[in-house]
Design a protein around this motif. Sequence first.
Motif, PDB file in Angstrom:
ATOM      1  N   UNK A 118       0.840  -1.203   0.000  1.00 14.01           N
ATOM      2  CA  UNK A 118       0.000   0.000   0.000  1.00 14.01           C
ATOM      3  C   UNK A 118       0.873   1.250   0.000  1.00 14.01           C
ATOM      4  N   UNK A 119       0.544   2.175  -0.882  1.00 13.08           N
ATOM      5  CA  UNK A 119       1.259   3.449  -0.944  1.00 13.08           C
ATOM      6  C   UNK A 119       0.294   4.559  -0.539  1.00 13.08           C
ATOM      7  N   UNK A 120       0.811   5.549   0.176  1.00 13.81           N
ATOM      8  CA  UNK A 120      -0.078   6.661   0.531  1.00 13.81           C
ATOM      9  C   UNK A 120       0.356   7.997  -0.053  1.00 13.81           C
ATOM     10  N   UNK A 121       1.337   7.972  -0.961  1.00 15.60           N
ATOM     11  CA  UNK A 121       1.724   9.218  -1.640  1.00 15.60           C
ATOM     12  C   UNK A 121       2.560   8.885  -2.881  1.00 15.60           C
ATOM     13  N   UNK A 122       2.682   9.833  -3.813  1.00 16.05           N
ATOM     14  CA  UNK A 122       3.544   9.600  -4.981  1.00 16.05           C
ATOM     15  C   UNK A 122       4.988   9.332  -4.561  1.00 16.05           C
ATOM     16  N   UNK A 123       5.421  10.027  -3.509  1.00 13.86           N
ATOM     17  CA  UNK A 123       6.812   9.845  -3.039  1.00 13.86           C
ATOM     18  C   UNK A 123       7.027   8.411  -2.540  1.00 13.86           C
ATOM     19  N   UNK A 124       6.032   7.877  -1.831  1.00 11.46           N
ATOM     20  CA  UNK A 124       6.160   6.493  -1.350  1.00 11.46           C
ATOM     21  C   UNK A 124       6.198   5.504  -2.514  1.00 11.46           C
ATOM     22  N   UNK A 125       5.384   5.785  -3.522  1.00 12.43           N
ATOM     23  CA  UNK A 125       5.381   4.909  -4.709  1.00 12.43           C
ATOM     24  C   UNK A 125       6.749   4.925  -5.370  1.00 12.43           C
ATOM     25  N   UNK A 126       7.315   6.123  -5.498  1.00 10.74           N
ATOM     26  CA  UNK A 126       8.636   6.232  -6.139  1.00 10.74           C
ATOM     27  C   UNK A 126       9.714   5.551  -5.308  1.00 10.74           C
ATOM     28  N   UNK A 127       9.652   5.718  -3.985  1.00 10.15           N
ATOM     29  CA  UNK A 127      10.680   5.113  -3.126  1.00 10.15           C
ATOM     30  C   UNK A 127      10.601   3.581  -3.190  1.00 10.15           C
ATOM     31  N   UNK A 128       9.390   3.049  -3.248  1.00 10.34           N
ATOM     32  CA  UNK A 128       9.204   1.596  -3.349  1.00 10.34           C
ATOM     33  C   UNK A 128       9.755   1.094  -4.688  1.00 10.34           C
ATOM     34  N   UNK A 129       9.417   1.830  -5.756  1.00  8.46           N
ATOM     35  CA  UNK A 129       9.900   1.447  -7.089  1.00  8.46           C
ATOM     36  C   UNK A 129      11.423   1.562  -7.171  1.00  8.46           C
ATOM     37  N   UNK A 130      11.972   2.535  -6.479  1.00  3.46           N
ATOM     38  CA  UNK A 130      13.438   2.690  -6.483  1.00  3.46           C
ATOM     39  C   UNK A 130      14.105   1.451  -5.877  1.00  3.46           C
ATOM     40  N   UNK A 131      13.527   0.941  -4.775  1.00  3.16           N
ATOM     41  CA  UNK A 131      14.081  -0.283  -4.163  1.00  3.16           C
ATOM     42  C   UNK A 131      14.057  -1.449  -5.143  1.00  3.16           C
ATOM     43  N   UNK A 132      12.972  -1.496  -5.927  1.00  4.34           N
ATOM     44  CA  UNK A 132      12.871  -2.542  -6.947  1.00  4.34           C
ATOM     45  C   UNK A 132      13.948  -2.322  -8.023  1.00  4.34           C
ATOM     46  N   UNK A 133      14.054  -1.075  -8.468  1.00  6.04           N
ATOM     47  CA  UNK A 133      15.024  -0.751  -9.525  1.00  6.04           C
ATOM     48  C   UNK A 133      16.450  -1.137  -9.165  1.00  6.04           C
ATOM     49  N   UNK A 134      16.770  -1.008  -7.891  1.00  4.71           N
ATOM     50  CA  UNK A 134      18.126  -1.345  -7.428  1.00  4.71           C
ATOM     51  C   UNK A 134      18.447  -2.816  -7.621  1.00  4.71           C
ATOM     52  N   UNK A 135      17.399  -3.646  -7.671  1.00  8.81           N
ATOM     53  CA  UNK A 135      17.598  -5.104  -7.694  1.00  8.81           C
ATOM     54  C   UNK A 135      17.370  -5.741  -9.066  1.00  8.81           C
ATOM     55  N   UNK A 136      17.120  -4.925 -10.066  1.00 10.57           N
ATOM     56  CA  UNK A 136      16.850  -5.495 -11.394  1.00 10.57           C
ATOM     57  C   UNK A 136      18.135  -5.811 -12.134  1.00 10.57           C
ATOM     58  N   UNK A 137      18.008  -6.712 -13.101  1.00 11.36           N
ATOM     59  CA  UNK A 137      19.184  -7.107 -13.878  1.00 11.36           C
ATOM     60  C   UNK A 137      18.820  -7.156 -15.368  1.00 11.36           C
ATOM     61  N   UNK A 138      19.843  -7.232 -16.198  1.00 15.65           N
ATOM     62  CA  UNK A 138      19.645  -7.223 -17.654  1.00 15.65           C
ATOM     63  C   UNK A 138      18.683  -8.329 -18.064  1.00 15.65           C
ATOM     64  N   UNK A 139      17.753  -8.005 -18.952  1.00 16.65           N
ATOM     65  CA  UNK A 139      16.786  -8.986 -19.442  1.00 16.65           C
ATOM     66  C   UNK A 139      15.485  -8.995 -18.653  1.00 16.65           C
ATOM     67  N   UNK A 140      15.422  -8.239 -17.557  1.00 10.33           N
ATOM     68  CA  UNK A 140      14.187  -8.204 -16.763  1.00 10.33           C
ATOM     69  C   UNK A 140      13.111  -7.415 -17.510  1.00 10.33           C
ATOM     70  N   UNK A 141      11.904  -7.972 -17.520  1.00 14.91           N
ATOM     71  CA  UNK A 141      10.757  -7.312 -18.150  1.00 14.91           C
ATOM     72  C   UNK A 141       9.668  -7.120 -17.096  1.00 14.91           C
ATOM     73  N   UNK A 142       9.212  -5.885 -16.970  1.00 11.09           N
ATOM     74  CA  UNK A 142       8.159  -5.542 -16.018  1.00 11.09           C
ATOM     75  C   UNK A 142       6.976  -4.987 -16.791  1.00 11.09           C
ATOM     76  N   UNK A 143       5.767  -5.392 -16.419  1.00 14.48           N
ATOM     77  CA  UNK A 143       4.594  -4.786 -17.038  1.00 14.48           C
ATOM     78  C   UNK A 143       3.881  -3.939 -15.994  1.00 14.48           C
ATOM     79  N   UNK A 144       3.260  -2.889 -16.461  1.00 16.86           N
ATOM     80  CA  UNK A 144       2.535  -1.979 -15.567  1.00 16.86           C
ATOM     81  C   UNK A 144       1.126  -1.776 -16.087  1.00 16.86           C
ATOM     82  N   UNK A 145       0.157  -2.122 -15.236  1.00 15.54           N
ATOM     83  CA  UNK A 145      -1.242  -1.921 -15.611  1.00 15.54           C
ATOM     84  C   UNK A 145      -1.901  -1.034 -14.561  1.00 15.54           C
TER      85      UNK A 145
END
Length: 151
Positions: free
Chosen positions: A7-34
């Motif tokens: 659960x996110x309660x602000x745009x900043x929280x959404x970005x911070x959560x996504x940043x944590x994900x971004x730190x852990x991604x590797x070449x060839x990773x595919x993410x979909x967003x709906x």
Amino acid sequence: MAVHQWKSSSPEETMAFAEKLGLRLRAGDVLTLEGDLGAGKTTFTKGLGIGLGVKRTINSPTFTIMKEYMGRLPFYHMDVYRLEDSDEDLGFEEFFEGDGVCVVEWAHYIEEFLPEERLDITISYDSESGRTISLKTSSAHFDEVCKEIMK
Ligand code: ADP
Ligand code: MG
């Protein structure tokens, strides 16, 4: 395969959560967003970019279908909204199997081209600043990554 919810309660929280994900991604990773217009797909993508070390500002690629950024890996941001009802193959596989990370907004419009191994993210609107972010994994790699970012 698993579904994780956050659960996110602000745009900043959404970005911070996504940043944590971004730190852990590797070449060839595919993410979909709906998610509906205004759900926060592009906001999430901006956070991913930060986690991937992209210095440029990420904006919606709605009028270009894809924008490419360079961080610690190439980062391909696609918004395929305009491809609704078209079977056009714009050479997506080359990017999905490539050297970087792909994130695809409105991915169901190009369902037939998506790889099986991917992280499916759905953002739903709860209230003016509240969102539920669901992450559906289809590989051990993404299960691992999700467990780490949910901590
Ligand atoms: P999309 O790409 O899904 O159309 P955007 O990311 O462009 O959506 O827009 C989301 C809008 O919702 C932005 O104006 C953002 O500030 C706002 N917003 C409010 N609360 C949140 C939240 N918790 N997470 C993400 N965006 C939020
Ligand atoms: Mg968008």
